[in-house]
Design an enzyme around this catalytic site. Structure first.
Site, PDB file in Angstrom:
ATOM      1  N   ARG A  83       0.814  -1.220   0.000  1.00  0.00           N
ATOM      2  CA  ARG A  83       0.000   0.000   0.000  1.00  0.00           C
ATOM      3  C   ARG A  83       0.852   1.277   0.000  1.00  0.00           C
ATOM      4  O   ARG A  83       0.313   2.367   0.121  1.00  0.00           O
ATOM      5  CB  ARG A  83      -0.933   0.008   1.219  1.00  0.00           C
ATOM      6  CG  ARG A  83      -1.847  -1.209   1.275  1.00  0.00           C
ATOM      7  CD  ARG A  83      -2.711  -1.193   2.526  1.00  0.00           C
ATOM      8  NE  ARG A  83      -3.487  -2.422   2.663  1.00  0.00           N
ATOM      9  CZ  ARG A  83      -4.632  -2.656   2.047  1.00  0.00           C
ATOM     10  NH1 ARG A  83      -5.148  -1.735   1.251  1.00  0.00           N
ATOM     11  NH2 ARG A  83      -5.273  -3.801   2.229  1.00  0.00           N
ATOM     12  N   HIS A 141       4.784 -11.289  -4.789  1.00  0.00           N
ATOM     13  CA  HIS A 141       3.726 -10.517  -5.448  1.00  0.00           C
ATOM     14  C   HIS A 141       4.023  -9.024  -5.337  1.00  0.00           C
ATOM     15  O   HIS A 141       4.384  -8.526  -4.282  1.00  0.00           O
ATOM     16  CB  HIS A 141       2.367 -10.820  -4.809  1.00  0.00           C
ATOM     17  CG  HIS A 141       1.202 -10.462  -5.668  1.00  0.00           C
ATOM     18  ND1 HIS A 141       0.909  -9.168  -6.038  1.00  0.00           N
ATOM     19  CD2 HIS A 141       0.242 -11.234  -6.252  1.00  0.00           C
ATOM     20  CE1 HIS A 141      -0.172  -9.154  -6.798  1.00  0.00           C
ATOM     21  NE2 HIS A 141      -0.591 -10.392  -6.953  1.00  0.00           N
ATOM     22  N   TYR A 144       0.082  -3.468  -5.252  1.00  0.00           N
ATOM     23  CA  TYR A 144      -1.169  -3.205  -5.962  1.00  0.00           C
ATOM     24  C   TYR A 144      -1.231  -1.778  -6.511  1.00  0.00           C
ATOM     25  O   TYR A 144      -2.119  -1.448  -7.295  1.00  0.00           O
ATOM     26  CB  TYR A 144      -2.362  -3.441  -5.036  1.00  0.00           C
ATOM     27  CG  TYR A 144      -2.562  -4.897  -4.657  1.00  0.00           C
ATOM     28  CD1 TYR A 144      -2.542  -5.889  -5.625  1.00  0.00           C
ATOM     29  CD2 TYR A 144      -2.774  -5.271  -3.333  1.00  0.00           C
ATOM     30  CE1 TYR A 144      -2.732  -7.221  -5.289  1.00  0.00           C
ATOM     31  CE2 TYR A 144      -2.970  -6.596  -2.982  1.00  0.00           C
ATOM     32  CZ  TYR A 144      -2.949  -7.565  -3.966  1.00  0.00           C
ATOM     33  OH  TYR A 144      -3.135  -8.894  -3.621  1.00  0.00           O
ATOM     34  N   HIS A 176       0.706  -7.161 -11.448  1.00  0.00           N
ATOM     35  CA  HIS A 176      -0.418  -6.843 -12.323  1.00  0.00           C
ATOM     36  C   HIS A 176       0.061  -5.828 -13.360  1.00  0.00           C
ATOM     37  O   HIS A 176       0.636  -4.798 -12.992  1.00  0.00           O
ATOM     38  CB  HIS A 176      -1.582  -6.263 -11.527  1.00  0.00           C
ATOM     39  CG  HIS A 176      -2.178  -7.233 -10.561  1.00  0.00           C
ATOM     40  ND1 HIS A 176      -3.217  -6.896  -9.707  1.00  0.00           N
ATOM     41  CD2 HIS A 176      -1.909  -8.539 -10.296  1.00  0.00           C
ATOM     42  CE1 HIS A 176      -3.552  -7.942  -8.966  1.00  0.00           C
ATOM     43  NE2 HIS A 176      -2.769  -8.947  -9.309  1.00  0.00           N
ATOM     44  N   GLU A 231       0.770 -11.153 -14.628  1.00  0.00           N
ATOM     45  CA  GLU A 231      -0.445 -11.882 -14.261  1.00  0.00           C
ATOM     46  C   GLU A 231      -1.606 -11.510 -15.183  1.00  0.00           C
ATOM     47  O   GLU A 231      -1.803 -10.338 -15.516  1.00  0.00           O
ATOM     48  CB  GLU A 231      -0.804 -11.569 -12.804  1.00  0.00           C
ATOM     49  CG  GLU A 231      -2.005 -12.334 -12.269  1.00  0.00           C
ATOM     50  CD  GLU A 231      -2.223 -12.103 -10.787  1.00  0.00           C
ATOM     51  OE1 GLU A 231      -3.339 -12.371 -10.304  1.00  0.00           O
ATOM     52  OE2 GLU A 231      -1.270 -11.631 -10.116  1.00  0.00           O
ATOM     53  N   ASP A 275      -4.044 -16.765 -13.313  1.00  0.00           N
ATOM     54  CA  ASP A 275      -4.980 -16.742 -12.186  1.00  0.00           C
ATOM     55  C   ASP A 275      -6.304 -17.348 -12.648  1.00  0.00           C
ATOM     56  O   ASP A 275      -6.929 -16.850 -13.585  1.00  0.00           O
ATOM     57  CB  ASP A 275      -5.185 -15.304 -11.694  1.00  0.00           C
ATOM     58  CG  ASP A 275      -6.012 -15.224 -10.425  1.00  0.00           C
ATOM     59  OD1 ASP A 275      -7.152 -15.732 -10.412  1.00  0.00           O
ATOM     60  OD2 ASP A 275      -5.536 -14.627  -9.445  1.00  0.00           O
ATOM     61  N   HIS A 324      -9.365 -14.972 -12.337  1.00  0.00           N
ATOM     62  CA  HIS A 324      -9.300 -13.915 -13.348  1.00  0.00           C
ATOM     63  C   HIS A 324      -9.657 -14.454 -14.730  1.00  0.00           C
ATOM     64  O   HIS A 324     -10.398 -13.815 -15.485  1.00  0.00           O
ATOM     65  CB  HIS A 324      -7.894 -13.303 -13.376  1.00  0.00           C
ATOM     66  CG  HIS A 324      -7.516 -12.593 -12.121  1.00  0.00           C
ATOM     67  ND1 HIS A 324      -6.265 -12.051 -11.925  1.00  0.00           N
ATOM     68  CD2 HIS A 324      -8.218 -12.331 -10.987  1.00  0.00           C
ATOM     69  CE1 HIS A 324      -6.205 -11.493 -10.724  1.00  0.00           C
ATOM     70  NE2 HIS A 324      -7.379 -11.655 -10.137  1.00  0.00           N
ATOM     71  N   HIS A 384      -2.146 -18.869  -9.897  1.00  0.00           N
ATOM     72  CA  HIS A 384      -2.906 -18.475  -8.706  1.00  0.00           C
ATOM     73  C   HIS A 384      -4.192 -19.285  -8.695  1.00  0.00           C
ATOM     74  O   HIS A 384      -5.002 -19.182  -9.622  1.00  0.00           O
ATOM     75  CB  HIS A 384      -3.218 -16.979  -8.718  1.00  0.00           C
ATOM     76  CG  HIS A 384      -2.031 -16.125  -8.414  1.00  0.00           C
ATOM     77  ND1 HIS A 384      -2.025 -14.756  -8.582  1.00  0.00           N
ATOM     78  CD2 HIS A 384      -0.802 -16.440  -7.926  1.00  0.00           C
ATOM     79  CE1 HIS A 384      -0.845 -14.276  -8.230  1.00  0.00           C
ATOM     80  NE2 HIS A 384      -0.092 -15.274  -7.825  1.00  0.00           N
ATOM     81  N   ASP A 401     -13.244  -9.371 -10.146  1.00  0.00           N
ATOM     82  CA  ASP A 401     -12.112 -10.010  -9.471  1.00  0.00           C
ATOM     83  C   ASP A 401     -12.526 -10.337  -8.039  1.00  0.00           C
ATOM     84  O   ASP A 401     -12.166  -9.633  -7.088  1.00  0.00           O
ATOM     85  CB  ASP A 401     -10.901  -9.076  -9.503  1.00  0.00           C
ATOM     86  CG  ASP A 401      -9.654  -9.713  -8.902  1.00  0.00           C
ATOM     87  OD1 ASP A 401      -9.721 -10.897  -8.524  1.00  0.00           O
ATOM     88  OD2 ASP A 401      -8.626  -9.026  -8.807  1.00  0.00           O
ATOM     89  N   HIS A 415     -12.433 -13.461  -5.503  1.00  0.00           N
ATOM     90  CA  HIS A 415     -11.945 -14.809  -5.228  1.00  0.00           C
ATOM     91  C   HIS A 415     -12.872 -15.544  -4.264  1.00  0.00           C
ATOM     92  O   HIS A 415     -13.492 -14.944  -3.388  1.00  0.00           O
ATOM     93  CB  HIS A 415     -10.540 -14.757  -4.636  1.00  0.00           C
ATOM     94  CG  HIS A 415      -9.523 -14.151  -5.548  1.00  0.00           C
ATOM     95  ND1 HIS A 415      -8.167 -14.136  -5.246  1.00  0.00           N
ATOM     96  CD2 HIS A 415      -9.626 -13.547  -6.764  1.00  0.00           C
ATOM     97  CE1 HIS A 415      -7.510 -13.545  -6.225  1.00  0.00           C
ATOM     98  NE2 HIS A 415      -8.377 -13.174  -7.153  1.00  0.00           N
ATOM     99  N   GLU A 443      -4.913 -17.904  -3.189  1.00  0.00           N
ATOM    100  CA  GLU A 443      -5.188 -16.535  -2.736  1.00  0.00           C
ATOM    101  C   GLU A 443      -6.665 -16.426  -2.340  1.00  0.00           C
ATOM    102  O   GLU A 443      -7.330 -15.455  -2.641  1.00  0.00           O
ATOM    103  CB  GLU A 443      -4.895 -15.530  -3.852  1.00  0.00           C
ATOM    104  CG  GLU A 443      -3.454 -15.440  -4.260  1.00  0.00           C
ATOM    105  CD  GLU A 443      -3.241 -14.433  -5.376  1.00  0.00           C
ATOM    106  OE1 GLU A 443      -2.198 -13.767  -5.374  1.00  0.00           O
ATOM    107  OE2 GLU A 443      -4.125 -14.299  -6.251  1.00  0.00           O
TER     108      GLU A 443
END
Length: 422
Positions: free
Chosen positions: A179, A211, A214, A251, A287, A321, A324, A358, A371, A373, A403
């Site tokens: 973040r 990973h 974001y 991403h 990804e 993924d 996704h 993923h 998106d 999960h 995930e």
């Protein structure tokens, strides 16, 4: 005179014989009163006290049969002549006390005994490391290296212990806060602890998939965001390099609705090339996305477009993924849909570029572009979709990372997935 003497003798005899009768009656009343008040005799059980762990081990080598001394029952002023009810109560109390003593002895024996090395079946946890049949001491079934994203809170090395706890054959982690744009540089002791944890555990870098943040948008039309994204991408790949890791997943980005997809792909390609020029050993893994909003990478041809723009093809790869792909319109829940997806992926991208997976079920239906999960088998992909993937040899030998949201634990889902392997 004689009459008076005889009367006196009778009175004396009466006094002599009446005294004991009164005493016995009084004692009976006292006994009855004591029984009514449950004044039972105290039972003392003496246990030999251990003075050292070594003595404990010898004394308590069989905790199921603890050694203790019996001490005879004593009663203050009472004999063994008890009523049937009182005797049964006393015996029951004695048994209860003995049980408690045995339980305490078992606890002490367990605590004081030197731990013995646990013998584990070869098929569950072999001792060798780094073979194709196991990872970190756990058996790899069907060539699938399944794990989960684990927490690095408190130190990057904690992600390793987290992976061991869930019996992961692979794992993923964040290298810094996802973040924040910037983070303090990696300290040398952090690098040493992380590498030491890897060496001790037996995890190979090929099955660790960090990973990215974001915040990244390496195809952003906004110059400021693009500059921050490229700086962050470089920093995180350099962290991988210092930690001895060889893969980095992120991403790709978004057009933000302001530029064409091809222009966005150009920017992403430039970003990757810049970072690859300034680093070594690390493969950047792009990804696939869910086609949500203005994101790119949801279609396999877009992933191909990114790869085509990267100069060093030996250091570029793709992470697939499942959620996704399903949300983007690839229906891997059916046999026909799964075949169509894998055929198209192999034709446009190529399985030789597949560097990670993923594993996520989907809360949304196929083609929903959401998106969201879900736990394995509880979403719209379903168990059959994952069973096909777990038995597909084209997915062997790469990190497969869960995930999924809270619900089933990571360990439960790992076991569930391995149970699908034929």
């Amino acid at each position: 005179m004689a009459t008076q003497q005889r009367k006196a003798k009778v009175d004396i005899k009466s006094e002599i014989t009446s005294e004991p009768r009164m005493t016995r009656s009084r004692k009976k009343r006292q006994l009855a009163k004591q029984d009514a008040n449950h004044q039972q005799p105290k039972i003392a059980i003496s246990v030999k006290k251990e003075s050292s762990p070594e003595e404990n081990n010898s004394e308590l080598s069989h905790p199921s049969k603890p050694k203790y001394k019996r001490v005879s029952k004593k009663s203050s002023g009472l004999t063994e002549q008890r009523t049937g009810k009182t005797a049964r109560q006393s015996e029951a109390k004695s048994r209860d006390q003995k049980v408690k003593i045995k339980e305490s002895l078992n606890i002490v024996a367990t605590a004081d005994k030197k731990p013995k090395s646990k013998k584990v079946k070869q098929e569950e946890r072999p001792n060798s490391q780094g073979t194709s049949d196991e990872m970190a001491g756990f058996v790899v079934k069907g060539g699938k290296f399944v794990g989960a994203h684990t927490s690095a809170a408190g130190g990057l090395w904690n992600a390793v212990s987290g992976a061991l706890e869930i019996k992961g054959r692979a794992f993923a982690l964040f290298l810094k806060s996802q973040r924040q744009w910037k983070a303090k540089p990696l300290e040398e002791d952090v690098v040493d602890k992380f590498q030491s944890a890897l060496n001790t555990s037996g995890y190979h870098p090929d099955f660790i998939l960090p990973h990215g943040s974001y915040l990244l948008n390496c195809g952003s039309p906004n110059p400021e965001t693009l500059e921050k994204s490229r700086a962050c991408l470089l920093d995180e790949v350099q962290r991988c390099q210092r930690l001895g890791l060889n893969r980095y997943n992120f991403h790709p980005g978004s057009t933000c609705g302001d530029i064409p997809v091809d222009e966005c792909l150009d920017l992403i390609g430039e970003s990757i090339n810049t970072v690859l020029n300034e680093t070594s050993q690390v493969t950047i893994v792009v990804e696939n996305m869910s086609c949500q909003g203005n994101t790119v990478g949801g279609k396999f041809e877009e992933l191909k477009g990114i790869i085509d723009r990267v100069k060093d093809k030996s250091r570029i790869g793709v992470c697939l993924d499942t959620c996704h792909a399903f949300a983007a319109g690839y229906d891997l829940s059916t046999e026909d849909g799964y075949k169509k997806m894998t055929d198209e992926f192999d034709k446009l991208v190529g399985f030789h570029y597949l560097k990670g997976v993923h594993l996520n079920d989907s809360k949304g239906k196929v083609g929903c572009h959401l998106d969201r999960h879900e736990n394995i088998g509880k979403g719209f992909i379903g168990l059959d979709g994952f069973r096909r993937l777990m038995n597909d040899k084209r997915f062997d030998g790469i990190p497969m990372i869960l995930e999924t949201p809270p619900g089933l634990t990571d360990a439960e889902e790992i076991e569930l997935l391995y149970d699908m392997v034929d």
